[in-house]
Scaffold this motif. Structure first.
Motif, PDB file in Angstrom:
ATOM      1  N   ILE A   1       0.818  -1.216   0.000  1.00  0.00           N
ATOM      2  CA  ILE A   1       0.000   0.000   0.000  1.00  0.00           C
ATOM      3  C   ILE A   1       0.852   1.266   0.000  1.00  0.00           C
ATOM      4  O   ILE A   1       0.375   2.354   0.322  1.00  0.00           O
ATOM      5  CB  ILE A   1      -0.981   0.022   1.182  1.00  0.00           C
ATOM      6  N   GLY A   2       2.140   1.098  -0.338  1.00  0.00           N
ATOM      7  CA  GLY A   2       2.995   2.269  -0.503  1.00  0.00           C
ATOM      8  C   GLY A   2       3.589   2.831   0.762  1.00  0.00           C
ATOM      9  O   GLY A   2       3.980   4.000   0.795  1.00  0.00           O
ATOM     10  N   ARG A   3       3.700   2.015   1.818  1.00  0.00           N
ATOM     11  CA  ARG A   3       4.324   2.457   3.060  1.00  0.00           C
ATOM     12  C   ARG A   3       5.409   1.458   3.455  1.00  0.00           C
ATOM     13  O   ARG A   3       5.297   0.772   4.479  1.00  0.00           O
ATOM     14  CB  ARG A   3       3.277   2.599   4.166  1.00  0.00           C
ATOM     15  N   PRO A   4       6.441   1.319   2.649  1.00  0.00           N
ATOM     16  CA  PRO A   4       7.452   0.284   2.885  1.00  0.00           C
ATOM     17  C   PRO A   4       8.189   0.471   4.202  1.00  0.00           C
ATOM     18  O   PRO A   4       8.363   1.597   4.685  1.00  0.00           O
ATOM     19  CB  PRO A   4       8.400   0.432   1.687  1.00  0.00           C
ATOM     20  N   VAL A   5       8.624  -0.634   4.781  1.00  0.00           N
ATOM     21  CA  VAL A   5       9.349  -0.639   6.049  1.00  0.00           C
ATOM     22  C   VAL A   5      10.841  -0.560   5.763  1.00  0.00           C
ATOM     23  O   VAL A   5      11.358  -1.280   4.914  1.00  0.00           O
ATOM     24  CB  VAL A   5       9.018  -1.913   6.857  1.00  0.00           C
ATOM     25  N   GLU A   6      11.531   0.283   6.491  1.00  0.00           N
ATOM     26  CA  GLU A   6      12.974   0.442   6.316  1.00  0.00           C
ATOM     27  C   GLU A   6      13.720  -0.442   7.312  1.00  0.00           C
ATOM     28  O   GLU A   6      13.439  -0.426   8.507  1.00  0.00           O
ATOM     29  CB  GLU A   6      13.374   1.906   6.539  1.00  0.00           C
ATOM     30  N   GLY A   7      14.681  -1.222   6.823  1.00  0.00           N
ATOM     31  CA  GLY A   7      15.548  -2.006   7.690  1.00  0.00           C
ATOM     32  C   GLY A   7      14.846  -3.126   8.416  1.00  0.00           C
ATOM     33  O   GLY A   7      13.639  -3.349   8.256  1.00  0.00           O
ATOM     34  N   PRO A   8      15.576  -3.875   9.244  1.00  0.00           N
ATOM     35  CA  PRO A   8      14.972  -4.967  10.012  1.00  0.00           C
ATOM     36  C   PRO A   8      13.979  -4.439  11.047  1.00  0.00           C
ATOM     37  O   PRO A   8      14.166  -3.362  11.615  1.00  0.00           O
ATOM     38  CB  PRO A   8      16.171  -5.631  10.706  1.00  0.00           C
ATOM     39  N   THR A   9      12.909  -5.199  11.264  1.00  0.00           N
ATOM     40  CA  THR A   9      11.922  -4.838  12.281  1.00  0.00           C
ATOM     41  C   THR A   9      12.349  -5.397  13.628  1.00  0.00           C
ATOM     42  O   THR A   9      12.731  -6.567  13.731  1.00  0.00           O
ATOM     43  CB  THR A   9      10.540  -5.401  11.910  1.00  0.00           C
ATOM     44  N   ALA A  10      12.274  -4.577  14.655  1.00  0.00           N
ATOM     45  CA  ALA A  10      12.679  -5.006  15.995  1.00  0.00           C
ATOM     46  C   ALA A  10      11.670  -5.985  16.576  1.00  0.00           C
ATOM     47  O   ALA A  10      10.468  -5.732  16.558  1.00  0.00           O
ATOM     48  CB  ALA A  10      12.818  -3.795  16.912  1.00  0.00           C
ATOM     49  N   ILE A  11      12.168  -7.121  17.064  1.00  0.00           N
ATOM     50  CA  ILE A  11      11.343  -8.077  17.792  1.00  0.00           C
ATOM     51  C   ILE A  11      11.902  -8.170  19.203  1.00  0.00           C
ATOM     52  O   ILE A  11      13.080  -8.490  19.393  1.00  0.00           O
ATOM     53  CB  ILE A  11      11.332  -9.455  17.113  1.00  0.00           C
ATOM     54  N   LEU A  12      11.075  -7.884  20.188  1.00  0.00           N
ATOM     55  CA  LEU A  12      11.500  -7.804  21.577  1.00  0.00           C
ATOM     56  C   LEU A  12      11.084  -9.065  22.327  1.00  0.00           C
ATOM     57  O   LEU A  12       9.898  -9.418  22.342  1.00  0.00           O
ATOM     58  CB  LEU A  12      10.902  -6.577  22.260  1.00  0.00           C
ATOM     59  N   GLY A  13      12.065  -9.744  22.917  1.00  0.00           N
ATOM     60  CA  GLY A  13      11.807 -10.928  23.728  1.00  0.00           C
ATOM     61  C   GLY A  13      12.489 -10.801  25.069  1.00  0.00           C
ATOM     62  O   GLY A  13      13.439 -10.017  25.223  1.00  0.00           O
ATOM     63  N   ASP A  14      12.033 -11.587  26.049  1.00  0.00           N
ATOM     64  CA  ASP A  14      12.616 -11.491  27.388  1.00  0.00           C
ATOM     65  C   ASP A  14      13.365 -12.757  27.797  1.00  0.00           C
ATOM     66  O   ASP A  14      13.661 -12.954  28.976  1.00  0.00           O
ATOM     67  CB  ASP A  14      11.532 -11.169  28.426  1.00  0.00           C
ATOM     68  N   ASN A  15      13.689 -13.627  26.805  1.00  0.00           N
ATOM     69  CA  ASN A  15      14.411 -14.856  27.103  1.00  0.00           C
ATOM     70  C   ASN A  15      15.788 -14.782  26.455  1.00  0.00           C
ATOM     71  O   ASN A  15      15.913 -14.790  25.228  1.00  0.00           O
ATOM     72  CB  ASN A  15      13.637 -16.065  26.583  1.00  0.00           C
ATOM     73  N   SER A  16      16.832 -14.701  27.276  1.00  0.00           N
ATOM     74  CA  SER A  16      18.180 -14.518  26.749  1.00  0.00           C
ATOM     75  C   SER A  16      18.640 -15.698  25.909  1.00  0.00           C
ATOM     76  O   SER A  16      19.357 -15.518  24.912  1.00  0.00           O
ATOM     77  CB  SER A  16      19.165 -14.279  27.901  1.00  0.00           C
ATOM     78  N   ALA A  17      18.237 -16.918  26.280  1.00  0.00           N
ATOM     79  CA  ALA A  17      18.646 -18.096  25.513  1.00  0.00           C
ATOM     80  C   ALA A  17      18.059 -18.049  24.107  1.00  0.00           C
ATOM     81  O   ALA A  17      18.733 -18.387  23.126  1.00  0.00           O
ATOM     82  CB  ALA A  17      18.211 -19.366  26.235  1.00  0.00           C
ATOM     83  N   MET A  18      16.793 -17.621  23.992  1.00  0.00           N
ATOM     84  CA  MET A  18      16.169 -17.510  22.669  1.00  0.00           C
ATOM     85  C   MET A  18      16.880 -16.476  21.826  1.00  0.00           C
ATOM     86  O   MET A  18      17.213 -16.718  20.660  1.00  0.00           O
ATOM     87  CB  MET A  18      14.693 -17.145  22.824  1.00  0.00           C
ATOM     88  N   VAL A  19      17.148 -15.320  22.399  1.00  0.00           N
ATOM     89  CA  VAL A  19      17.810 -14.251  21.658  1.00  0.00           C
ATOM     90  C   VAL A  19      19.176 -14.715  21.168  1.00  0.00           C
ATOM     91  O   VAL A  19      19.575 -14.462  20.027  1.00  0.00           O
ATOM     92  CB  VAL A  19      17.942 -12.989  22.532  1.00  0.00           C
ATOM     93  N   GLU A  20      19.891 -15.434  22.022  1.00  0.00           N
ATOM     94  CA  GLU A  20      21.230 -15.900  21.655  1.00  0.00           C
ATOM     95  C   GLU A  20      21.183 -16.928  20.526  1.00  0.00           C
ATOM     96  O   GLU A  20      21.925 -16.823  19.543  1.00  0.00           O
ATOM     97  CB  GLU A  20      21.917 -16.511  22.875  1.00  0.00           C
TER      98      GLU A  20
END
Length: 450
Positions: free
Chosen positions: A342-361
């Motif tokens: 619809i003409g509103r492109p997203v710039e760069g990677p989208t931030a995904i916030l998690g609270d589990n350090s093992a998952m993030v790693e």
């Protein structure tokens, strides 16, 4: 834009695949021994929706608007800033003020192809309700608020015996645990299954459309649909009472972008992408299949959310968090594609916030390990998205995890704090929930950087 008697505008036997259909004559207009040849579509025939969709699509195409590849109910003009959201026979249109004349011309052309209810060739009616959702706009503040007060008040009139509640379940730890530990019924213990399904449907609609904090409760109650007991009836009516506490509670989009709760600064390309980011969380250890949830935020408000049991049996917290983070990635990628269409492109990677350090790693590193080799491909979709720079994962503290309310029945402070954040709500300026949010942010800023 409202199409008048939409289905009957389509020819039944158009095209090579057409069928000759006959119908009974209406009562009061019938002649014994005779039937009617059906020339136009009716809502009762199987192909009615399809025929209307095709006719409506052809009309918009002729007017220069084409459906999005990912979301076919969104039509955009190839060169003008005009968008049309189609829902059955209703259309919500948006356009830049500078192309008002062009929009009116397109609407007039559309009106020649589709019979519409129009107040006049130059009249523009602001959109105040669409798909059952109330819409209010504050142009001075640059915000739009979506709510469901009209629907909820009608429901309240039908359910006068249900008292208003300020939480979807009891506030005490014991009452929350009782909700979490509801047991499935049996044929012998079932009470009024039809009534239960009706009540569950009545609260599931707002949970999907405009009350994200109710989503976990409707998801949990849905698993008892086959054999609902009296305890299940009581729980669904209690949750219904939460809707009645503030029927006009809405989600507000717009205004100056806010730093995501849990981060100290804006992620890269945050402003260019109009504040697009995602919270993801999962429970683990209490049930064979944990409950996962996520919420995608944009322009300060929740735009997509989910609360469902995971489809995989996980053997660790990291496994459960990764599975839900992958599901959150799917929702995020879908929204990125729609915005691009619809003409509103997203710039760069989208931030995904998690609270589990093992998952993030484990999703941030390339390759597999002994801990992740057995993960199903769908479980590590987020790992692929990270490597392709579609998303970027950030670790935040559990106290900042807004998706927590999609995974379990939380305490009142957590519930109301996260509700205020994902709704971007203008609740009373100094409610204790917002004070708690500020306190947490301030406390984190005073901690050492390590």
């Amino acid at each position: 834009i409202d199409a008048v008697k939409a289905f009957t505008q389509s020819d039944v036997n158009s095209g090579e695949q057409g069928r000759t259909l006959h119908v009974d004559m209406p009562i009061g207009f019938s002649v014994p021994g005779y039937v009617l040849l059906l020339n136009k579509a009716l809502e009762g025939i199987k192909q009615g929706s399809y025929l209307w969709f095709q006719k409506n699509k052809a009309a918009w195409n002729k007017c220069g608007l084409f459906a999005d590849l990912v979301e076919p109910n969104l039509y955009t003009h190839k060169s003008l800033p005009i968008i049309a959201a189609v829902f059955a026979d209703d259309v919500g249109a948006g356009f830049a003020k500078r192309v008002t004349a062009e929009y009116l011309s397109i609407r007039a052309e559309y009106g020649k192809l589709i019979k519409i209810d129009c107040l006049g060739p130059e009249t523009i009616v602001p959109l105040t309700k669409f798909t059952g959702v109330d819409i209010s706009r504050d142009r001075a503040a640059g915000t739009v608020t979506l709510s469901m007060g009209t629907y909820i008040r009608k429901l309240q009139d039908r359910r006068k015996q249900v008292p208003a509640r300020d939480m979807p379940t009891g506030k005490s730890k014991a009452l929350r645990a009782a909700f979490e530990n509801l047991e499935r019924g049996t044929e012998e213990t079932t009470v009024d299954r039809a009534g239960y399904l009706e009540a569950l449907g009545e609260i599931s609609w707002p949970a999907i459309m405009g009350w994200p904090e109710l989503c976990y409760y409707t998801s949990s109650l849905g698993q008892y649909s086959q054999f609902p007991t009296q305890a299940h009836h009581d729980a669904v009516l209690y949750a219904m009472g939460y809707l009645f506490s503030d029927p006009d509670r809405g989600i507000t989009y717009g205004g100056p972008l806010k730093i995501p709760f849990g981060l100290q600064e804006f992620p890269p390309h945050f402003n260019e992408s109009r504040g697009l980011f995602t919270y993801t969380d999962s429970s683990w250890g209490t049930k064979p299949r944990p409950h996962g949830g996520h919420v995608v935020m944009r322009c300060n408000g929740a735009i997509l959310w989910s609360a469902k049991t995971l489809k995989v049996v996980t053997d660790s917290t990291a496994h459960a968090e990764t599975a839900e983070a992958s599901r959150a990635t799917k929702a995020t990628v879908f929204l990125r594609m729609v915005l691009d269409g619809i003409g509103r492109p997203v710039e760069g990677p989208t931030a995904i916030l998690g609270d589990n350090s093992a998952m993030v790693e484990l999703v941030s590193k390339e390759g597999a390990s002994s801990r992740t080799r057995h993960f199903e491909r769908a479980t590590v979709l987020i790992k692929y998205a990270v490597l392709q720079l579609i998303v970027a994962v950030y670790l935040i503290g559990t106290k900042f995890m807004c998706a927590d309310i999609f995974t379990k029945a939380t305490d009142e402070l957590t519930f109301k704090t996260m509700r205020a954040l994902i709704r971007n709500s203008k609740e009373p300026a100094e409610t204790y929930a917002l004070r708690a949010a500020r306190w947490i942010n301030n406390a984190m800023r005073t901690l050492p950087s390590s």
